[in-house]
Design an enzyme around this catalytic site. Structure first.
Site, PDB file in Angstrom:
ATOM      1  N   GLY A   1     -16.676 -60.506  52.165  1.00  0.00           N
ATOM      2  CA  GLY A   1     -17.271 -61.009  50.927  1.00  0.00           C
ATOM      3  C   GLY A   1     -16.197 -61.516  49.984  1.00  0.00           C
ATOM      4  N   PHE A   2     -15.242 -60.638  49.724  1.00  0.00           N
ATOM      5  CA  PHE A   2     -14.113 -60.936  48.821  1.00  0.00           C
ATOM      6  C   PHE A   2     -14.593 -61.316  47.430  1.00  0.00           C
ATOM      7  CE2 PHE A   2     -12.863 -62.317  53.177  1.00  0.00           C
ATOM      8  CZ  PHE A   2     -12.064 -61.226  53.465  1.00  0.00           C
TER       9      PHE A   2
ATOM     10  N   ILE B   1      -5.937 -40.040  49.718  1.00  0.00           N
ATOM     11  CA  ILE B   1      -6.380 -40.944  50.771  1.00  0.00           C
ATOM     12  C   ILE B   1      -7.444 -40.209  51.593  1.00  0.00           C
ATOM     13  CG2 ILE B   1      -5.696 -42.225  52.833  1.00  0.00           C
ATOM     14  CD1 ILE B   1      -4.722 -43.358  50.078  1.00  0.00           C
TER      15      ILE B   1
ATOM     16  N   LYS C   1      -7.185 -44.543  58.202  1.00  0.00           N
ATOM     17  CA  LYS C   1      -7.253 -45.807  58.949  1.00  0.00           C
ATOM     18  C   LYS C   1      -7.795 -46.940  58.074  1.00  0.00           C
ATOM     19  CE  LYS C   1      -8.675 -47.797  63.290  1.00  0.00           C
ATOM     20  NZ  LYS C   1      -9.094 -47.431  64.636  1.00  0.00           N
ATOM     21  N   THR C   2      -8.907 -46.680  57.403  1.00  0.00           N
ATOM     22  CA  THR C   2      -9.501 -47.774  56.629  1.00  0.00           C
ATOM     23  C   THR C   2      -8.697 -48.036  55.358  1.00  0.00           C
ATOM     24  OG1 THR C   2     -11.083 -46.257  55.608  1.00  0.00           O
ATOM     25  CG2 THR C   2     -11.808 -47.422  57.581  1.00  0.00           C
TER      26      THR C   2
ATOM     27  N   GLN D   1      -7.219 -51.678  54.308  1.00  0.00           N
ATOM     28  CA  GLN D   1      -7.368 -52.344  53.010  1.00  0.00           C
ATOM     29  C   GLN D   1      -6.055 -52.971  52.567  1.00  0.00           C
ATOM     30  OE1 GLN D   1     -10.064 -52.855  50.492  1.00  0.00           O
ATOM     31  NE2 GLN D   1     -10.721 -52.927  52.604  1.00  0.00           N
TER      32      GLN D   1
ATOM     33  N   LYS E   1      -8.840 -42.917  44.273  1.00  0.00           N
ATOM     34  CA  LYS E   1      -9.080 -44.149  43.522  1.00  0.00           C
ATOM     35  C   LYS E   1      -9.167 -45.334  44.477  1.00  0.00           C
ATOM     36  CE  LYS E   1      -5.465 -43.176  40.739  1.00  0.00           C
ATOM     37  NZ  LYS E   1      -4.569 -43.044  39.564  1.00  0.00           N
TER      38      LYS E   1
ATOM     39  N   GLU F   1      -8.626 -53.993  45.413  1.00  0.00           N
ATOM     40  CA  GLU F   1      -7.998 -55.035  44.592  1.00  0.00           C
ATOM     41  C   GLU F   1      -6.468 -54.905  44.595  1.00  0.00           C
ATOM     42  OE1 GLU F   1     -10.584 -56.893  43.625  1.00  0.00           O
ATOM     43  OE2 GLU F   1     -12.040 -55.295  44.031  1.00  0.00           O
TER      44      GLU F   1
HETATM   45 MO1  MOS Z   1     -14.341 -57.888  44.765  1.00  0.00          MO
HETATM   46  S1  MOS Z   1     -13.591 -59.559  43.844  1.00  0.00           S
HETATM   47  O1  MOS Z   1     -14.369 -56.698  43.669  1.00  0.00           O
HETATM   48  O2  MOS Z   1     -15.596 -58.216  45.725  1.00  0.00           O
END
Ligand code: MOS
Length: 709
Positions: A231-232, A597, A601-602, A606, A669, A673
């Site tokens: 999506g981004f 964490i 892995k995920t 990221q 957290k 981003e």
């Molecule tokens: Mo993102 S720009 O928080 O999908």
């Protein structure tokens, strides 16, 4: 569908589904009687439709309808005046080139495509401007405040500083380009019951937008979006073309599918807006920052406004008593932008983090040393302590892993044959959000746990993270836990955006697990069982097949007492070819300071994904427009260059992995981003260190390196 199962923490619940093609994306739902929509788009950039001839299309084989402003298919919310969204098929005005002006629906995609080619439009054209630089320079162009001006201490203090720099930074339009194309399948049934298969980052948000436009209750609308192919940010709103698909289904009483083409992905579902930024920095000769000024212009459209956090970081990221910022948006005749990973902060961080490097150079200081010297103890903007911040430790880890001690402070002094080597560093920072979400937990006597929430997973691994939170708390093996998402009928959760899902939905998972445990403890006590008894035995003893409950979770007062951010430090080593100006990223080390964490892995993925996106932002990505016609000219994957495997070196990811004591019960957290924010500056800084050439105009292509002096 088979259940999503996690075998261990180095697995992903949906990994097998994705790599074997079992994961079903919106366009793959083969509803009986499905029809196909194809868009007709404007060939002018600004003006009005004078005639639209749809007769030939209507008579073409298999065509069921041609929708346009001529027949205004029913959408009661569009009949009211006001509101800013572009009201598709309710206006004859053209705001950008490639704007949808009609949709042909036919019984096959090919027939719809052919018939769409038969629709003819004539227009009255108006003068337009798609050139953002020109709009910013034009004194007469409209300029709107994007965010209130900010000032602390003396305005423009840098101008009178012992050492000062003032530079301008350009960012072009970038396009998200997720693998999955945008679109929707809409199935409008009698009695105003609607089911949609969508590509969305928020099934509840999509449901709400549809309810508003079609004036039907939320309960009548079911939004399914179990898998999303990237999506981004572009799937954070329901676009006019999705509304058009629903209009078509309502009009025909049949399910309708619309999927955009790759070219259409450049015009009608947003982009990262272009920006021009000026940064002024002032410092004492000893390296103490005394003034930061950040002035930004961002691109927006004429028909809807879009703003983002371009100047946020300058307000708190460095210890400095004098800071002022200004953010102005300037409309051009293009489709409205939208958030793209790291949204405005990534734009702002390119400028600020480049400028910080430029100041270190002006002071003849190691940029790392300069950063450490100006690392803030408190958040001066909000006058609050940080909930948790380990930047100095992150600098130390990253510097050691990249081999910072090999770096020469004098640019252009590390040369191996034809290659010049350089090192760069930057910070990424983003608000550590936590919203409100509900999760339902169903604990079963067969030893399994089902968790449900109307959140999304656009790729970060939400299902995996939630499963691991529950597994640890409940002491249930991960392969006995199922996390269901992507369905608006599940308990409500916010859209997946702003790096908030793990914190927001994870907290609700935590709370429902805690509540289930205490219920089991009560049931055990009632049955005179030992408090440590397994829940399976407790349920059996109580003759219960399952217990279930729903918990809502949200942040409390702690958010007023602490400033909460996630941080990342990006280290990059580059090699720049002396003759051709080709930049090869040689090594990447990203260090995340984002609390606990949960899913190694995920979490790593990221950071890796953000670094890859960052390489694209730094070196290759740019949506190019021919301003004579207002059209994109590189609107395909051959000409719009996202990084490929050959562009990416090994990426090392490290985490501080200490719980933030205040953010949420997990101490975790977000990192979606921060994985990208700042990265492009680390590359620009490394290129400068390698060559002595400072590129302030992304992307850093070889021509700029060869041309700049
Ligand atoms: Mo993102 S720009 O928080 O999908």
């Amino acid at each position: 569908m088979e259940k999503r199962i996690l075998k261990d923490e180095n697995d992903r619940v949906d990994g097998i589904f994705k790599v074997t093609g079992k994961a079903k994306y919106f366009a793959e739902y083969a509803l009986p009687g499905l029809t196909y929509g194809v868009l007709v788009t404007s060939t002018i950039t600004k003006g009005k439709i004078t005639t639209l001839n749809t007769k030939a299309a209507e008579k073409a084989p298999g065509v069921m309808a041609v929708l346009s402003h001529l027949n205004k298919p029913s959408a009661p919310g569009y009949e009211q005046d006001g509101g800013s969204p572009l009201k598709i098929f309710y206006t004859d005005k053209i705001f950008y080139n490639g704007q949808p002006i009609a949709m042909v629906v036919a019984n096959t995609f090919e027939r719809a495509t052919y018939a769409a080619s038969l629709v003819e439009a004539t227009y009255t054209k108006e003068q337009f401007n798609t050139d953002f630089d020109k709009a910013v320079a034009d004194a007469k162009a409209k300029k709107l405040q994007g965010q209130p001006d900010y000032k602390r201490g003396v305005e423009d203090a840098y101008k009178t500083a012992e050492v000062k720099i003032e530079e301008k930074y350009h960012l072009p339009i970038e396009t998200h380009n997720p693998m999955e194309l945008h679109g929707m399948i809409a199935d409008w049934r009698p009695n105003n019951q609607l089911t949609v298969y969508a590509k969305t980052q928020g099934v509840k948000a999509t449901q709400g937008t549809i309810a508003n436009v079609f004036k039907i209750p939320n309960e009548n609308i079911r939004v399914n979006s179990e898998f999303v192919g990237g999506g981004f940010g572009m799937a954070l709103r329901t676009w006019p073309v999705e509304i058009a698909t629903i209009m078509a289904s309502k009009y025909l009483g049949k399910p309708v599918k619309l999927m955009l083409t790759r070219m259409q992905m450049f015009t009608m579902v947003g982009n990262r807006p272009a920006a021009i930024q000026t940064i002024g920095l002032g410092a004492k000769k000893d390296g103490t920052l005394t003034g930061i000024t950040h002035l930004a212009f961002g691109e927006t459209s004429v028909y809807e406004n879009f703003t983002e956090g371009v100047v946020n970081m300058a307000k708190f990221m460095y210890q400095c008593d004098n800071v002022n910022t200004q953010y102005t948006v300037v409309p051009v005749d293009l489709g409205v932008p939208i958030w793209m990973r790291g949204p405005g902060e990534a734009t702002g961080a390119f400028a600020l983090e480049s400028a910080i490097d430029e100041m270190a150079h002006a002071l003849d200081m190691d940029p790392l040393e300069f950063r450490i010297k100006n690392d803030p103890e408190r958040d001066q903007q909000r006058n609050l302590p940080f909930s948790d911040k380990n930047i100095k430790e992150a600098y130390r880890i990253g510097a050691q892993k990249i081999g910072w001690n090999e770096r020469k402070n004098k640019p252009g002094s590390l040369i191996e044959g034809q290659w010049k080597t350089g090192y760069g560093v930057s910070i990424g920072v983003f608000n550590a959000n936590r919203g409100r979400a509900s999760v339902k937990g169903i604990l079963k006597a067969d030893g399994s746990l089902v968790l449900q929430s109307a959140t999304s997973d656009i790729g970060p691994g939400t299902g995996t993270g939630m499963t691991l939170i529950a597994s640890k708390l409940m002491n249930i093996p991960a392969d006995r836990i199922t996390f269901e998402l992507g369905d608006s009928s599940l308990p409500p959760a916010p859209s997946q955006g702003g790096s908030a899902t793990l914190s927001t939905v994870g907290s609700a998972v935590n709370d429902v697990c805690v509540a289930l445990k205490s219920t089991i403890a009560e049931l055990a006590a009632n049955a005179n069982m030992d408090a440590t008894s397994n829940f399976v035995e407790v349920l059996k003893k109580n003759n219960l097949p399952s217990v279930e409950m729903t918990k809502q979770s949200q942040a409390g007062k702690e958010r007023e007492a602490y400033s909460m951010y996630s941080f990342s430090i990006h280290f990059v080593k580059v090699k720049v070819h002396g003759l051709t100006g080709v930049v090869k990223v040689d090594k990447i080390v990203s260090v995340g300071d984002s609390g606990t964490i949960i899913s190694p892995k995920t979490a790593r993925s990221q950071m890796v994904g953000g670094a890859v996106g960052g390489v694209g932002m730094a070196l290759t990505e740019e949506s190019v427009i021919d301003h004579r016609y207002g059209r994109y000219i590189n609107n395909n994957f051959a000409d719009y260059h996202v990084p490929v495997n050959a562009d990416i070196p090994e990426i090392e990811v490290h985490f501080i992995n200490k719980p933030d004591p205040y953010i949420n019960p997990m101490g975790a957290k977000g990192m979606g981003e921060i994985a990208l924010i700042g990265f492009s500056a680390a590359v620009a800084n490394a290129v400068f260190n390698a060559t002595g050439k400072r590129i302030r105009n992304l992307p850093i292509t070889p021509d700029k390196i060869l041309a700049s002096t």
